[in-house]
Design a protein around this motif. Structure first.
Motif, mmCIF file in Angstrom:
data_model
loop_
_atom_site.group_PDB
_atom_site.id
_atom_site.type_symbol
_atom_site.label_atom_id
_atom_site.label_comp_id
_atom_site.label_asym_id
_atom_site.label_seq_id
_atom_site.Cartn_x
_atom_site.Cartn_y
_atom_site.Cartn_z
ATOM 1 N N HIS A 219 27.667 67.196 44.705
ATOM 2 C CA HIS A 219 29.043 67.322 45.169
ATOM 3 C C HIS A 219 29.721 68.531 44.530
ATOM 4 O O HIS A 219 30.407 69.310 45.215
ATOM 5 C CB HIS A 219 29.812 66.041 44.841
ATOM 6 C CG HIS A 219 31.255 66.081 45.239
ATOM 7 N ND1 HIS A 219 31.675 66.179 46.551
ATOM 8 C CD2 HIS A 219 32.394 66.059 44.491
ATOM 9 C CE1 HIS A 219 32.990 66.200 46.593
ATOM 10 N NE2 HIS A 219 33.450 66.130 45.349
ATOM 11 N N GLU A 220 29.533 68.707 43.229
ATOM 12 C CA GLU A 220 30.137 69.842 42.527
ATOM 13 C C GLU A 220 29.601 71.179 43.025
ATOM 14 O O GLU A 220 30.308 72.196 43.017
ATOM 15 C CB GLU A 220 29.885 69.707 41.020
ATOM 16 C CG GLU A 220 30.655 68.547 40.380
ATOM 17 C CD GLU A 220 30.206 68.270 38.954
ATOM 18 O OE1 GLU A 220 29.263 68.953 38.496
ATOM 19 O OE2 GLU A 220 30.789 67.364 38.317
ATOM 20 N N GLU A 221 28.345 71.177 43.471
ATOM 21 C CA GLU A 221 27.738 72.410 43.982
ATOM 22 C C GLU A 221 28.176 72.715 45.408
ATOM 23 O O GLU A 221 27.836 73.769 45.950
ATOM 24 C CB GLU A 221 26.216 72.303 43.921
ATOM 25 C CG GLU A 221 25.661 72.288 42.488
ATOM 26 C CD GLU A 221 24.171 71.984 42.438
ATOM 27 O OE1 GLU A 221 23.595 71.638 43.505
ATOM 28 O OE2 GLU A 221 23.569 72.098 41.360
ATOM 29 N N GLY A 222 28.914 71.805 46.022
ATOM 30 C CA GLY A 222 29.472 72.057 47.340
ATOM 31 C C GLY A 222 28.651 71.556 48.510
ATOM 32 O O GLY A 222 28.973 71.864 49.664
ATOM 33 N N TRP A 223 27.621 70.737 48.241
ATOM 34 C CA TRP A 223 26.809 70.210 49.334
ATOM 35 C C TRP A 223 27.470 68.978 49.940
ATOM 36 O O TRP A 223 28.275 68.301 49.289
ATOM 37 C CB TRP A 223 25.402 69.872 48.837
ATOM 38 C CG TRP A 223 24.721 71.044 48.196
ATOM 39 C CD1 TRP A 223 24.369 71.161 46.889
ATOM 40 C CD2 TRP A 223 24.353 72.275 48.823
ATOM 41 N NE1 TRP A 223 23.793 72.389 46.647
ATOM 42 C CE2 TRP A 223 23.766 73.101 47.831
ATOM 43 C CE3 TRP A 223 24.443 72.768 50.124
ATOM 44 C CZ2 TRP A 223 23.283 74.372 48.096
ATOM 45 C CZ3 TRP A 223 23.963 74.042 50.394
ATOM 46 C CH2 TRP A 223 23.394 74.826 49.391
ATOM 47 N N ALA A 224 27.131 68.681 51.195
ATOM 48 C CA ALA A 224 27.768 67.577 51.912
ATOM 49 C C ALA A 224 27.334 66.210 51.402
ATOM 50 O O ALA A 224 27.961 65.200 51.712
ATOM 51 C CB ALA A 224 27.455 67.681 53.406
ATOM 52 N N GLY A 225 26.266 66.148 50.632
ATOM 53 C CA GLY A 225 25.763 64.900 50.082
ATOM 54 C C GLY A 225 24.419 65.131 49.436
ATOM 55 O O GLY A 225 23.922 66.270 49.378
ATOM 56 N N LEU A 226 23.805 64.061 48.938
ATOM 57 C CA LEU A 226 22.493 64.142 48.299
ATOM 58 C C LEU A 226 21.537 63.197 48.998
ATOM 59 O O LEU A 226 21.843 62.016 49.192
ATOM 60 C CB LEU A 226 22.570 63.764 46.820
ATOM 61 C CG LEU A 226 21.224 63.705 46.083
ATOM 62 C CD1 LEU A 226 20.636 65.106 45.929
ATOM 63 C CD2 LEU A 226 21.370 63.034 44.722
ATOM 64 N N ARG A 227 20.383 63.718 49.376
ATOM 65 C CA ARG A 227 19.308 62.893 49.949
ATOM 66 C C ARG A 227 18.115 62.927 49.003
ATOM 67 O O ARG A 227 17.635 63.993 48.628
ATOM 68 C CB ARG A 227 18.899 63.407 51.314
ATOM 69 C CG ARG A 227 20.029 63.337 52.329
ATOM 70 C CD ARG A 227 19.542 62.798 53.635
ATOM 71 N NE ARG A 227 20.619 62.795 54.623
ATOM 72 C CZ ARG A 227 20.552 62.203 55.778
ATOM 73 N NH1 ARG A 227 19.461 61.538 56.116
ATOM 74 N NH2 ARG A 227 21.551 62.249 56.628
ATOM 75 N N VAL A 228 17.640 61.752 48.654
ATOM 76 C CA VAL A 228 16.524 61.610 47.717
ATOM 77 C C VAL A 228 15.356 60.939 48.429
ATOM 78 O O VAL A 228 15.544 60.032 49.240
ATOM 79 C CB VAL A 228 16.940 60.759 46.499
ATOM 80 C CG1 VAL A 228 15.738 60.431 45.624
ATOM 81 C CG2 VAL A 228 18.008 61.489 45.689
ATOM 82 N N ALA A 229 14.149 61.394 48.121
ATOM 83 C CA ALA A 229 12.928 60.673 48.496
ATOM 84 C C ALA A 229 12.123 60.543 47.215
ATOM 85 O O ALA A 229 11.825 61.545 46.551
ATOM 86 C CB ALA A 229 12.137 61.433 49.558
ATOM 87 N N ALA A 230 11.784 59.315 46.840
ATOM 88 C CA ALA A 230 11.138 59.073 45.549
ATOM 89 C C ALA A 230 9.855 58.272 45.716
ATOM 90 O O ALA A 230 9.848 57.210 46.343
ATOM 91 C CB ALA A 230 12.096 58.339 44.602
ATOM 92 N N ASP A 231 8.782 58.786 45.132
ATOM 93 C CA ASP A 231 7.495 58.086 45.087
ATOM 94 C C ASP A 231 7.581 57.016 44.001
ATOM 95 O O ASP A 231 7.806 57.324 42.826
ATOM 96 C CB ASP A 231 6.393 59.103 44.765
ATOM 97 C CG ASP A 231 4.998 58.500 44.795
ATOM 98 O OD1 ASP A 231 4.864 57.264 44.721
ATOM 99 O OD2 ASP A 231 4.030 59.280 44.875
ATOM 100 N N MET A 232 7.378 55.757 44.386
ATOM 101 C CA MET A 232 7.507 54.664 43.429
ATOM 102 C C MET A 232 6.188 54.305 42.743
ATOM 103 O O MET A 232 6.089 53.287 42.052
ATOM 104 C CB MET A 232 8.083 53.439 44.134
ATOM 105 C CG MET A 232 9.453 53.673 44.765
ATOM 106 S SD MET A 232 10.707 54.209 43.563
ATOM 107 C CE MET A 232 10.909 52.698 42.611
ATOM 108 N N GLY A 233 5.182 55.152 42.908
ATOM 109 C CA GLY A 233 3.885 54.873 42.298
ATOM 110 C C GLY A 233 3.895 54.880 40.781
ATOM 111 O O GLY A 233 2.933 54.423 40.145
#
Length: 281
Positions: free
Chosen positions: A116-130
């Protein structure tokens, strides 16, 4: 502890909206990366920051970027601008060799604030749960963690896919995890060869070198298209006689990819674009 039952829906990865918490089950790396590529491309087009949290033994960072670039995501430029970030699972889940639920949640909350501080519209995460079975994490602890992250998704700036490899997790655990994710990401179906061959057959069946031809393709529900397939579509449309028209009904994101790859240079290709809910305008 008891975990709440939730109604699970399966959606194409491009349909995920900010605030969604989704599960992806996968059995091989190729299909998983096809999903992540579509997810990344969608997110970057919407001016959202992307954070991929990857297993240490998976592809190296430069290999990840090269793979994403092959499908027209603009990953190199996004990484240089800070819109695409790559981390390894120990950084987020086991920074001192131990898993602590509260610390992990705070790390993700900090990433949302940073985006948000960097000016992006949001954050999308994809995380490997292995990382969880590798660390010997008890199944009940993992389920408790998945139940505890819900407040993160009350923030409309955050979206996440939790990737569970079927070869690493038992069916019982996967069923429990599924109940804690409101959404499931649809696996990609079909192959590059299938798409290209079907496209060529459609063109060949209608092509007469002496007369213009008209073809309509409905790709509005297409979950993912590789750059190679997009190039084939543009090339085949451009090879048709003058006055021909290939009309493609598609969403804004697929139209963006086609244009980035040269659709405007093929006058025979007409894009009929359907506005997508949640896409940046």
């Amino acid at each position: 502890m008891e975990h709440p039952e939730r109604t699970e829906r399966t959606v194409p990865v491009e349909r995920l909206q900010l605030g969604d918490h989704a599960l992806m089950e996968a059995g091989d790396g190729e299909s998983s990366w096809a999903v992540f590529t579509a997810y990344t491309r969608t997110s970057l087009a919407r001016r959202e920051k992307v954070l991929l949290v990857i297993d240490p033994d998976d592809l190296q960072d430069d290999e990840v970027v090269a793979l994403l670039d092959q499908s027209g995501t603009g990953a190199s430029a996004a990484r240089a601008s800070g819109q695409l970030a790559l981390k390894r699972t120990p950084q987020m889940y086991l920074p001192d060799g131990r898993f602590r639920k509260e610390r992990t949640i705070e790390l993700y909350r900090a990433e949302v604030e940073r985006a948000h501080e960097e000016g992006w519209a949001g954050l999308r995460v994809a995380a490997d749960m292995g990382w969880a079975p590798r660390a010997g994490l008890a199944e009940e602890v993992l389920l408790d963690y998945e139940a505890s992250v819900a407040p993160l998704f009350a923030d409309p700036l955050f979206t996440a896919i939790c990737w569970y490899d079927r070869q690493r997790f038992g069916r019982g655990l996967l069923d429990g995890v599924a109940r804690l994710h409101p959404l499931r990401v649809a696996e990609t179906s079909g192959t590059r060869a299938d798409f290209v061959e079907t496209l060529r057959e459609a063109v060949a069946a209608r092509q007469d070198t002496s007369r213009p031809t008209r073809i309509t393709l409905d790709l509005r529900d297409l979950c993912f298209m590789e750059a190679h397939c997009a190039w084939q579509l543009i090339s085949l449309a451009g090879s048709l006689p003058r006055g021909s028209e290939v009309t493609v009904h598609c969403g804004e994101l697929l139209a963006l990819v086609l244009r980035q790859l040269g659709a405007d240079n093929a006058p025979q290709l007409v894009l009929d674009v359907l506005a997508e809910e949640g896409a940046a305008g």
